[in-house]
Design a protein around this motif. Sequence first.
Motif, mmCIF file in Angstrom:
data_model
loop_
_atom_site.group_PDB
_atom_site.id
_atom_site.type_symbol
_atom_site.label_atom_id
_atom_site.label_comp_id
_atom_site.label_asym_id
_atom_site.label_seq_id
_atom_site.Cartn_x
_atom_site.Cartn_y
_atom_site.Cartn_z
ATOM 1 N N ARG A 94 41.934 53.805 83.897
ATOM 2 C CA ARG A 94 41.436 53.364 84.924
ATOM 3 C C ARG A 94 41.766 51.823 84.885
ATOM 4 O O ARG A 94 42.176 51.471 85.856
ATOM 5 N N VAL A 102 40.462 60.854 87.995
ATOM 6 C CA VAL A 102 40.164 60.444 87.854
ATOM 7 C C VAL A 102 39.015 59.638 89.492
ATOM 8 O O VAL A 102 39.775 59.061 90.159
ATOM 9 N N THR A 103 38.138 59.066 89.127
ATOM 10 C CA THR A 103 37.565 57.850 90.072
ATOM 11 C C THR A 103 37.189 56.583 89.490
ATOM 12 O O THR A 103 37.479 56.367 88.397
ATOM 13 N N LEU A 104 37.602 55.611 91.001
ATOM 14 C CA LEU A 104 37.643 54.166 90.089
ATOM 15 C C LEU A 104 36.884 53.398 90.798
ATOM 16 O O LEU A 104 35.863 53.808 91.940
#
Length: 197
Positions: free
Chosen positions: A73, A95-97
């Motif tokens: 990230r 993945v989320t940021l």
Amino acid sequence: GAWAGPVVAAVVILPSADASLLERLATVRDSKLMTPAARAAALPDIIAVASAVRVGVVPAEEIDRIGIVPATRAAMLIALAQVDPAPHALLVDAVTLPTPIPQRAFPKADQLSLSVAAASVVAKVTRDRIMTHFDIAYPGYGFAQHKGYGTAAHALALGRYGLAPLHRRSFAPIRATQLRLLAASDLLDLATGDEDD
């Protein structure tokens, strides 16, 4: 995952798809599905047609400190912070940021989105070049060949030379190597009478 070296992420912003863009980037796929030569050949085309190409790099010691997912990230955020103006939305692989920019994260995004596939190629070529440079700095480990991934040749080099500064010490195979080296050192101390009193 790799046993050594940084984690590298890239941001690639492509203009609206048209026939010429799609034709120029026809070979671009998820970087894991491309040969090293195909990735290297695609890189100039990606750079030529993209509105923005930015890269983020997080070294092994930071991976050890915070973990591989947070380091991934962080590399993504480093790359994103270099894009000016910021994009209106993000497509992210898995993945989320932590960013206010609207985003869609989904598994295998590099197989479903051309821009994410292009970013994976940029990141992979960049990381491979970094590892080739490390091959010069740390000869004998074979970083130019295996790029820091867990191969039999890499395992043999670890047994022969021990750990290099770019090894990810928090990863199980490297941690095990470190423990073996410490145990061997302790045995050597006992055998030679060099143990501390």
